[in-house]
Every structure is written in structure tokens, then in C-alpha cells.
Design a protein around this motif. Structure first.
Motif, short mmCIF file in Angstrom:
data_model
loop_
_atom_site.label_atom_id
_atom_site.label_comp_id
_atom_site.label_asym_id
_atom_site.label_seq_id
_atom_site.Cartn_x
_atom_site.Cartn_y
_atom_site.Cartn_z
N LYS A 83 8.07 13.27 0.67
CA LYS A 83 7.46 12.79 -0.57
C LYS A 83 7.24 13.92 -1.56
CE LYS A 83 5.04 9.00 1.77
NZ LYS A 83 5.94 7.95 1.24
N MET A 84 8.01 14.99 -1.42
CA MET A 84 7.88 16.15 -2.30
C MET A 84 8.38 15.82 -3.70
SD MET A 84 9.72 19.88 -1.97
CE MET A 84 11.33 19.13 -2.24
N HIS A 85 7.69 16.34 -4.71
CA HIS A 85 8.09 16.23 -6.11
C HIS A 85 8.21 17.64 -6.68
CE1 HIS A 85 7.40 11.85 -6.50
NE2 HIS A 85 6.51 12.08 -5.54
N VAL A 86 9.40 17.97 -7.20
CA VAL A 86 9.68 19.31 -7.71
C VAL A 86 9.54 19.29 -9.22
CG1 VAL A 86 11.37 21.17 -7.83
CG2 VAL A 86 11.24 19.72 -5.79
N GLN A 108 0.83 -1.20 0.00
CA GLN A 108 0.00 0.00 0.00
C GLN A 108 0.86 1.25 0.00
OE1 GLN A 108 -3.07 0.45 2.89
NE2 GLN A 108 -4.53 -0.71 1.65
N GLU A 109 1.96 1.21 0.74
CA GLU A 109 2.85 2.37 0.77
C GLU A 109 3.46 2.61 -0.61
OE1 GLU A 109 4.39 5.65 2.62
OE2 GLU A 109 3.03 4.15 3.50
N GLU A 110 3.89 1.51 -1.25
CA GLU A 110 4.44 1.65 -2.60
C GLU A 110 3.38 2.15 -3.58
OE1 GLU A 110 6.02 -2.15 -3.55
OE2 GLU A 110 7.78 -1.94 -2.24
N ASN A 111 2.15 1.64 -3.44
CA ASN A 111 1.08 2.09 -4.31
C ASN A 111 0.75 3.57 -4.05
OD1 ASN A 111 -1.22 1.53 -6.21
ND2 ASN A 111 -2.40 2.07 -4.39
N PHE A 112 0.81 3.97 -2.79
CA PHE A 112 0.58 5.38 -2.46
C PHE A 112 1.65 6.27 -3.09
CE2 PHE A 112 1.40 8.90 0.56
CZ PHE A 112 0.22 9.60 0.35
N ASP A 113 2.92 5.84 -2.97
CA ASP A 113 4.00 6.61 -3.60
C ASP A 113 3.83 6.66 -5.11
OD1 ASP A 113 5.05 6.98 -1.10
OD2 ASP A 113 6.51 5.34 -1.26
N LEU A 114 3.40 5.54 -5.69
CA LEU A 114 3.20 5.50 -7.14
C LEU A 114 2.08 6.45 -7.56
CD1 LEU A 114 3.77 4.24 -9.90
CD2 LEU A 114 2.15 2.42 -9.33
N GLN A 115 0.99 6.47 -6.80
CA GLN A 115 -0.10 7.37 -7.14
C GLN A 115 0.32 8.82 -7.00
OE1 GLN A 115 -3.09 6.75 -8.40
NE2 GLN A 115 -2.63 4.57 -8.51
N VAL A 116 1.10 9.13 -5.96
CA VAL A 116 1.60 10.50 -5.79
C VAL A 116 2.49 10.88 -6.97
CG1 VAL A 116 3.02 11.99 -4.34
CG2 VAL A 116 1.38 10.41 -3.29
N ASN A 117 3.34 9.93 -7.39
CA ASN A 117 4.20 10.20 -8.55
C ASN A 117 3.36 10.45 -9.80
OD1 ASN A 117 6.49 9.85 -7.01
ND2 ASN A 117 6.71 7.68 -7.52
N ILE A 118 2.28 9.68 -9.94
CA ILE A 118 1.40 9.86 -11.12
C ILE A 118 0.74 11.24 -11.07
CG2 ILE A 118 -0.69 9.04 -12.23
CD1 ILE A 118 0.10 6.21 -11.41
N PHE A 119 0.24 11.62 -9.88
CA PHE A 119 -0.38 12.95 -9.77
C PHE A 119 0.64 14.05 -10.07
CE2 PHE A 119 -3.51 11.13 -6.43
CZ PHE A 119 -4.25 10.57 -7.46
N ALA A 120 1.85 13.89 -9.53
CA ALA A 120 2.89 14.90 -9.79
C ALA A 120 3.23 14.98 -11.26
CB ALA A 120 4.14 14.57 -8.96
N LEU A 121 3.29 13.81 -11.91
CA LEU A 121 3.60 13.80 -13.35
C LEU A 121 2.47 14.44 -14.14
CD1 LEU A 121 5.49 12.90 -15.60
CD2 LEU A 121 4.32 10.69 -15.61
N THR A 161 3.62 19.06 7.10
CA THR A 161 5.05 18.81 7.24
C THR A 161 5.39 17.31 7.29
OG1 THR A 161 4.82 19.02 9.64
CG2 THR A 161 5.41 21.00 8.39
N ASP A 162 4.41 16.45 7.60
CA ASP A 162 4.70 15.02 7.70
C ASP A 162 5.02 14.39 6.34
OD1 ASP A 162 4.24 15.22 10.38
OD2 ASP A 162 2.16 14.51 10.28
#
Length: 899
Positions: free
Chosen positions: A364-367, A94-107, A359-360
Motif C-alpha cells: 500500500k506504499m504511495h511514492v 472497509q478495505e476500500e475505505n481504508f485504501d481511500l483514506q490512505v490515498n487521501i493522507f498520501a495526497l 513490512t505488512d
């Protein structure tokens, strides 16, 4: 001796009995003492074997209970461990899927932002070009330029550029200021013009006479020193005309961006404009805004600039998508400014200035660089988008699946433990019942016999059982020895003495029998039909080596494209017709057909009967097959449609040893193996259409047979997989051999279409004695004419059958519609004149007893007219590669399928 022992035992028993009677007489006065005295006597009598047995049984039950408890505890611990591991694994997923979804949103945000920014800059560049081209038509020099119909033209650019304000500002040198001030006052009529074009009814106020700026106290002051860039034409039209003639260079924010844009000759961003900036006066919501500055040049000299004011609130809302709820986007630039937005249920919500994300989730910030296409300068204000997830997003993307799965795994182990425990209880219960039954039986035996007699009975039973087993094994051993001796005698009598000549003769006999079985199988006369798989596996495989053979591979060229537009029945009609003809030739020439794989035909000579002329025979077979193939495809074109005659055959021959045999299994069949087969396949694939390709080995056999004129050396060598470069030969046809050979053709020559002049549309009106279009057609086109006539005849029969079963008045020749059609036929009209947008078909009527169209006969006269019609159309077609009669026949085939 037995009698003496019996007498002794009797006397002993008698004395013991008398002694026991005396003891009983002494204790008859107290019954309890008698019972207490008998108990020690019985215990002493049975203590040794029974007590040990009971002790071992108790010890066994105790160990069983201990092991059962240990296994149960182990299962429970395993369940807990499995549940914990499942939870950890699912949590990680789930954590990996969450990171993947965040990456998709950022992209997604990155791509959308960069795409919109690129569009904005592109629109500004286009507007700059438009303004430059328009004002250059004016004879007045720079900076005294005004773009006519500014609002009408630029208002179309604003939505595309996502801009609130688009302005045009000329560059005024210090010496040009007086002239510019006079020009600005005299030409301020563009404001009224823009008001009218924008639908504003009020009268604009006069603009300031001189270009001005603001001092440190915020007071308007005229600017006299240095160059100026007065704010001139603005869209949308300014309600406060005092901003016109404002010197943008007096503003440090704009000046920094303008210098950078001028040096790079490209667009540049300003920092976020303050609320007291002139460009922000019409910003009603005081939302963050920035300006994009694009300089305009004339002969490498800056003459003006185009300014676009972008609202970041609007920009962020354009990036919003519903599935991004809970995503923080921080707008940040290199000038030290930050503004935070959150994607909510209704759009992008502005949270304020600064980094206000949770801040938590900073790790997981994407620039994202907002405008990577713009060059960076030391004074350039570069913008970034920092994308952060939030707790709301995490709660929405994550679920309770890890807990559910871990609980499910724990329950599964718990159920398994419960099942094991229940099974163990049942098993122990059964064992206890069996033990109690055995104890009860033992108690019955003990009650019937004394202990020593019981033990002797048990010992005798075990000895008798062992004796019976020993006797049976000895008997089986003796019988096996007899069988072996008998088999040895039979073998010795049948084989005789092992002399070497007889052994050689036996080997030859076995080999002959093996070949006979192979020949019988190939002739489909195998008398041995095994019924069980065990017999087949135990028997020797049917296989042999044939050192002198020639293998042929024949493949139909163009079959894949041809079959892709045909029905399955048509494909099989072609293959069955061709393969049946090949089989007939093979039987005539003594060639053995191995198999057919799709459109590939595999044959071999030199087996099962050896043939020294195997190469010559295979060449003759290949020639006959090629001739027969070309005749068949021409004949089948009438039945199977156009392009059938365009199919070709590609053949490859190679000679050498092969291993042949029956590969047994669910569907046994004869197969060839070896390098010769692979090489023949390579020869075929590297061949050419309608040519017979020979390997070097086959060519040498043809030369040895005295038929060197049959071949022609191939000009180039081929590269075969696994073989390298190979020199090959072409097998000539009989006509080429008679004519002294010649270069092998690389492809079948297509029949050339005749180039004829355009003919009159009414060929039927001309005399048939003068015009015979079919006689001037080449054979290929004649075959297509036959096919088209056959298709049209089938359709006509269907039309006739339909008309006979439907209402007659719909096809009455006196019907007004039919009479109108007949009248139009006699007029000098073209086919296109008859084209209508809608064709009204007659109402469909279901008919139960319809006539079979196949039984309908077309009148001979009508058939002749139909042939004349098709032949005339074929004759009018020119030899155009992209529009010819073959293409028309393809259309006919598609239409017939559709109907």
C-alpha cells in the motif's frame, strides 16, 4: 316392487339376527372372549374407507413435518450464508475505505510537502536576487563583495524558507585567492554586526586567514589549487567563526550539488549531510539535514551561491496533522539514503535511518516526488517521500461493523426462522384441532349411521349441491340470453336497418356532438359533470383536430431580473394587471386564451370556432397587446418601482394545424398539441424585445389577406431547434405602416438622462417662478420622481404616526439638539459635513394604540416641498451609466425595504 325388496331385506335381517343370537349364546360364559370376538368383527366392518383415510392423513402429516423441517433448515442455511456474504461485503467496503483514506493522507502529505518545498526554493531565489541587487551597488569586483546588514535582512527569510542556516558564498577563481584572503580578513566585521543584530553579546573570534578544507584524515588544510567557494556570510551568526572561509568546493557533497545547480542554473539538493560536515557543526540534535544550493550569475558567469540548510525533522513536523496518526513517511533520495518518520500523537517522530515501516503494508506504499519542479541530472540527488499505513492506522480506521452487521443479519434470519416455526406450530395446531373436530364429527356421524348409510348420505348431499349449482348456472345463462335478445330487439328497433346513408348520418351526428362538447367546455358550459373516475375513463376523450389556427407566445423580456428584486405581491400585481388587459383584448378580438406559464402568455385563433382570418386577427391582437403593455408598465412604475417601464414584450406567431382537447385527470384543462405550438414557441424565443415575430406561414396568410404592408422581412434567418433555418418577418405597428415601414427596432430605447450642470445645494432658497426642475426632466425620470415621492410620503406618514405615539419631549422643536440642527441648516455646509460615525436613536417605547399611518394626511405644502426636493436631486444627476437617478431610485427601494 318396493314392497318385495322390503320383505326380502326383512327376512334376511331376521335370519342374520337369529344366527347372531345363537353365536352369542355359545360364548356367554366368557366375557373376555366376547370382547375379543367383537373387536375383529368391528375392524372388519370399517377397515376399507376409514383405514385408508387415516393412512392418508398420517402420510400427509409426515410430509408436512418433513417439508417444515426442510424449510427451517433452508432458512438457517440462508441466514448463515447471508451473514457470511454481509461480512465479506462489509469487509471489502472497509478495505476500500481504508485504501481511500490512505490515498487521501498520501495526497495531503504530497501537496503539503511540494508546496513547502516550492516555497523554500522561491524564498532562496528571492534572497539571491536581493543579495545580487545590493552587492552590485558596490564598486569592488567579484568576489570581494559583502552584503551589509546581512543578519537583519536574512533573518526574515529563514522562517519562510524553513531553514536553519542561510549562507552567502562568493565564487573565487584560483588567481583571486590571495586577494580574497586579504579581503576576508579585512571585512570580517560583518560577524560583529550580525552578533549585534541577533542580540549576541559575546565578541566574535577571528576567522581563518586562508580558505581551507579537510583532508582524508579530517585535518584542516589550506586549499591552493583550483577555484574555491569560501563560506562567507551566515545567518544565524555562527558561534564558531572557524567555519567562515571554509571552501565548500572541497566538500564532495556540496561540490556535486553545486556543479548540477550551475549546469541547470537552478536550485539543487545535496544528499543528507554527515555529522562531520562543516554545515552540520551547529546541528545540536544530529538530525538529518540537507542543503539547497542556488547559484548566482553575472553575465552567464557564476559569481556566488546561496546555501540553505533544511532540517528534515522540522520539515516532517510541518507536514503533521492530527488525523494522520499511524502513518509512516520514509524520506528517500536517489543517493541511497533513507530516513523513517512516524506521525504520532505529538508530531512526526524520527525512527532512524533506513526503511523502518511495517513490512505488512508495503503493498500500500504511495511514492511522492518531493521537488518535481527541479530538473533531474545524473548527479542530482532527487528526494522522494514514501507513505505507508500501519496496523495502528488500520485499527483506528476500521471497526467491528462487518461483524455487527453479519451477526445482525444472522439474528434477523434466526428471528424469521423462529417466527416461521412458531407460526407453523400455531398453524399445525389449528389444523390438528380442525382435523380432530372433523374426526369427532365423523365419529358422531359414524355412531348415528352405519357406514354404508353414511356414505350414501354424503353422496346424496354432494349430488344435490351439484344440482343446485347446475340449476343456478342454467338459470343465469337463460337470463343472460333473455337480456341479450332484449338488447338486440331494442337496438334493432332504435337503429333500424343498417343503410349506408343512415350510418353516415350517425357518424356526422357523433362528430357534431363531440365538437359541441368541446365548445361547451371552452365556453365553461359543459353540462356533463362526471362524478366518478370510472365514468371518465370509459367515456370518449374530448379532443379534435383544428387545421387552420394561429398560435401566439408572448414573453416579458427582463422579467427574471426585475422579479428577483421585487416582493411576491409586486410580481403578481404586474402579471395580473398585464394578463387582465390581454384577456380584455382577447375577448374583444375573438382570440382564445390557452394558458399562462410564468410570464409567458399563450393564445390561439381559429378554434373552437373556425376563422378564415385567424392570422389577421392574431396580428391585430398582438399589436394591441404590445401597445397596452407599454402603457401599463409606465403606469405601474410609480407603484412597482424603477425599471418597471424598462420591461418589454417579445411575441412570436405561427400558423398551422393543432390538436386541441381536454387532458383529463385530477385537474382537467384545455391544451394544445402539435408542431405548430412548438414552432410558435421557437419563433417567440428567437424574436426581439418589443417586436412581433412572424413565421413564413403566418406571413403568407397576411399577404393572402391583402395586408403585405403590415410586415417587413427580417434581414437574417433564424435557426430553430428541430426546424433548421427559417425565414421570418417583423409585424410593423400602425404608425410604421402609415409611414411606409422601416427597419424594426431591436430594443426599447431608454429615455436619455439630461446632462445638466451642477446646481446649488439649496434649491429651496431660490425662487420657484424661476426654477422648475421637474419640467426639464424626461417622462421616464418624471415617473421615477413620482415613485420616490410616493415612497417618501409613506415613510413620512410612519414617522408622524410614531411621533404622535411616543413622548412629545423627544421631538420638541425647542429641544437643544433640534435647535442645533435648525441653526446648521442655515449655514453654507454640505451633506458630508453632517455625516457622523454613530447615530443615537431615541429609546424605543412599545405603544399599544398606535395610529394607522395610512389615515394620516400630508399637508399640500409639505408634499410640494417634497416633490421639489426629489425633482431637484433628479435634475442634478447626470447621464452617467454607472451613477444616475435610476441607480439612486434602486437604492431608495432597498432602503425602504430595509426600513
Amino acid at each position: 316392487m318396493e314392497r318385495m325388496n322390503t320383505t326380502t331385506m326383512t327376512e334376511s335381517d331376521t335370519s342374520n339376527s337369529e344366527k347372531s343370537m345363537e353365536d352369542k349364546k355359545q360364548i356367554t360364559n366368557n366375557k373376555d372372549d366376547v370382547e375379543s370376538a367383537k373387536a375383529p368383527t368391528v375392524q372388519t366392518h370399517s377397515s376399507s374407507p376409514q383405514s385408508r383415510q387415516n393412512s392418508n392423513a398420517d402420510r400427509g402429516w409426515s410430509m408436512l413435518r418433513t417439508s417444515r423441517t426442510c424449510i427451517l433448515v433452508l432458512l438457517i442455511l440462508s441466514g448463515i450464508t447471508a451473514g457470511a456474504l454481509t461480512f465479506a461485503f462489509c469487509q471489502k467496503l472497509q478495505e476500500e475505505n481504508f485504501d481511500l483514506q490512505v490515498n487521501i493522507f498520501a495526497l495531503e502529505i504530497e501537496q503539503a510537502a511540494q508546496h513547502r518545498m516550492k516555497d523554500m526554493v522561491g524564498v532562496i531565489e528571492t534572497l539571491s536576487t536581493t543579495i545580487s541587487a545590493s552587492v552590485e551597488k558596490s564598486t569592488s569586483p567579484w568576489p570581494t563583495k559583502t552584503f551589509s546588514n546581512y543578519e537583519r535582512v536574512v533573518s526574515d527569510f529563514r522562517p519562510v524558507a524553513h531553514s536553519r542556516l542561510l549562507a552567502f558564498s562568493p565564487y573565487v577563481e584560483e588567481g583571486q585567492r590571495p586577494a580574497w584572503n586579504q579581503y576576508a580578513v579585512a571585512n570580517q566585521g560583518w560577524i560583529a554586526e550580525s552578533y549585534a543584530q541577533a542580540g549576541i553579546t559575546e565578541t566574535p573570534k577571528d576567522i581563518p586567514v586562508d580558505s581551507y578544507g579537510f583532508n582524508a584524515a579530517g585535518t584542516k588544510v589550506p586549499t591552493f589549487q583550483g577555484p574555491a567557494m569560501p563560506l562567507w556570510q551566515v545567518s544565524s551568526p555562527p558561534t564558531d567563526t572557524s567555519i567562515v572561509n571554509f571552501d565548500l568546493l572541497s566538500d564532495s557533497v556540496f561540490n556535486k550539488a553545486f556543479v548540477t545547480a550551475t549546469e541547470k542554473k537552478a536550485a539543487a539538493f545535496t544528499e543528507v549531510l554527515g555529522t562531520n560536515n562543516v554545515l552540520s557543526l551547529s546541528n545540536e540534535g544530529n538530525t538529518p539535514e540537507s542543503a539547497i544550493v542556488y547559484p548566482m550569475f553575472q553575465d552567464s558567469t557564476v559569481v556566488a551561491s546561496v546555501l540553505s540548510v533544511v532540517s528534515w525533522d522540522v520539515f516532517m513536523n510541518e507536514l503533521y496533522q492530527e488525523h494522520m496518526n499511524g502513518v509512516f513517511v520514509v524520506l528517500k533520495n536517489s543517493c541511497g539514503q533513507e530516513y523513517t518518520y512516524k506521525m504520532g500523537a505529538t508530531g512526526a517522530q524520527a525512527l532512524g535511518q533506513g526503511s523502518l515501516q511495517e513490512t505488512d503494508y508495503e503493498s500500500k506504499m504511495h511514492v511522492t516526488e518531493l521537488a518535481p519542479s527541479l530538473d533531474t541530472q545524473p548527479d542530482f540527488c532527487e528526494y522522494f517521500l514514501n507513505v505507508y499505513p500501519s496496523e495502528e492506522l488500520e485499527d483506528r480506521l476500521k471497526s467491528s461493523l462487518p461483524i455487527v452487521l453479519s451477526v445482525a443479519v444472522g439474528l434477523l434470519f434466526l428471528l424469521a426462522s423462529a417466527g416461521f416455526y412458531c407460526y407453523d406450530i400455531l398453524a399445525v395446531k389449528k389444523q390438528r384441532e380442525a382435523a380432530e373436530e372433523a374426526a369427532h364429527s365423523n365419529a358422531i356421524v359414524n355412531s348415528l349411521f352405519p357406514n354404508d348409510i353414511r356414505d350414501r348420505l354424503f353422496n346424496n348431499e354432494e349430488e344435490e349441491k351439484a344440482a343446485v349449482d347446475t340449476k343456478g348456472s342454467v338459470r343465469d345463462l337463460l337470463l343472460n340470453d333473455d337480456d341479450e335478445q332484449k338488447a338486440a330487439v331494442d337496438t334493432k328497433g332504435s337503429v333500424g336497418t343498417p343503410d349506408e346513408p343512415e350510418e353516415a348520418e350517425d357518424i356526422q351526428t357523433a362528430q357534431a356532438a363531440q365538437k359541441l362538447r368541446l365548445k361547451n367546455y371552452l365556453r365553461e358550459e359543459d353540462p356533463q359533470k362526471t362524478e366518478s373516475m370510472g365514468d371518465i375513463e370509459e367515456s370518449k376523450p374530448i379532443a379534435d383536430l383544428f387545421p387552420y389556427t394561429t398560435v401566439l407566445f408572448a414573453d416579458i423580456a427582463g422579467f427574471t431580473a426585475w422579479s428577483s428584486v421585487r416582493e411576491p405581491s409586486q410580481v403578481f400585481t404586474l402579471l395580473e394587471t398585464i394578463y387582465k388587459a390581454f384577456d380584455t383584448i382577447a375577448k374583444k378580438r375573438g382570440v382564445f386564451k390557452v394558458e399562462t406559464v410564468g410570464d409567458c402568455y399563450v393564445a390561439v385563433t381559429g378554434l373552437p370556432e373556425p376563422n378564415k382570418d385567424h392570422a389577421v386577427g392574431m396580428c391585430e391582437f398582438a399589436r394591441d397587446c404590445r401597445v397596452q403593455f407599454n402603457e401599463l408598465v409606465k403606469h405601474l412604475e410609480v407603484l412597482l418601482g424603477p425599471d418597471t417601464a424598462e420591461l418589454g414584450i417579445r411575441m412570436g406567431l405561427h400558423s398551422g394545424p393543432v390538436t386541441a382537447g381536454v387532458l383529463r385527470g385530477a385537474k382537467s384543462r384545455f391544451q394544445l398539441f402539435g408542431d405548430t405550438v412548438n414552432t410558435a414557441a421557437r419563433i417567440e424565443t428567437t424574436g426581439r424585445r418589443d417586436l412581433i415575430h412572424l413565421s413564413q406561414e403566418t406571413a403568407e396568410l397576411i399577404i393572402q389577406a391583402g395586408n403585405s404592408k403590415w410586415m417587413e422581412r427580417r434581414n437574417d434567418t433564424i435557426v430553430a431547434k428541430g426546424k433548421g433555418e427559417m425565414q421570418t418577418y417583423w409585424l410593423l405597428s400602425e404608425e410604421e405602416v402609415k409611414n411606409g415601414g422601416g427597419a424594426a427596432k431591436t430594443s426599447k430605447e431608454a429615455a436619455a438622462l439630461p446632462v445638466v450642470a451642477a446646481m446649488q445645494p439649496r434649491l429651496a432658497k431660490q425662487s420657484m417662478n424661476v426654477l422648475d426642475p421637474e419640467s426639464s426632466l424626461p417622462p421616464k425620470i418624471k415617473r421615477l420622481v413620482d415613485w420616490n415621492v410616493d415612497v417618501l410620503k409613506r415613510l413620512l406618514k410612519q414617522v408622524i404616526a410614531k411621533r404622535e405615539t411616543m413622548m412629545q419631549e423627544q421631538f420638541d422643536i425647542n429641544h437643544p439638539t433640534m435647535m442645533k440642527i435648525e441653526m446648521n441648516i442655515g449655514c453654507d455646509t454640505y451633506v458630508l459635513d453632517e455625516v457622523v460615525e454613530i447615530i443615537h436613536l431615541p429609546e424605543y417605547t412599545h405603544v399599544k394604540n398606535a395610529r394607522d399611518p395610512k389615515k394620516i394626511e400630508i399637508p399640500k405644502q409639505a408634499e410640494e416641498q417634497l416633490r421639489l426636493y426629489v425633482s431637484s436631486i433628479a435634475a442634478m444627476h447626470r447621464g452617467n451609466h454607472f451613477h444616475n437617478f435610476e441607480h439612486a431610485s434602486h437604492v431608495m427601494m432597498s432602503v425602504s425595504k430595509l426600513l
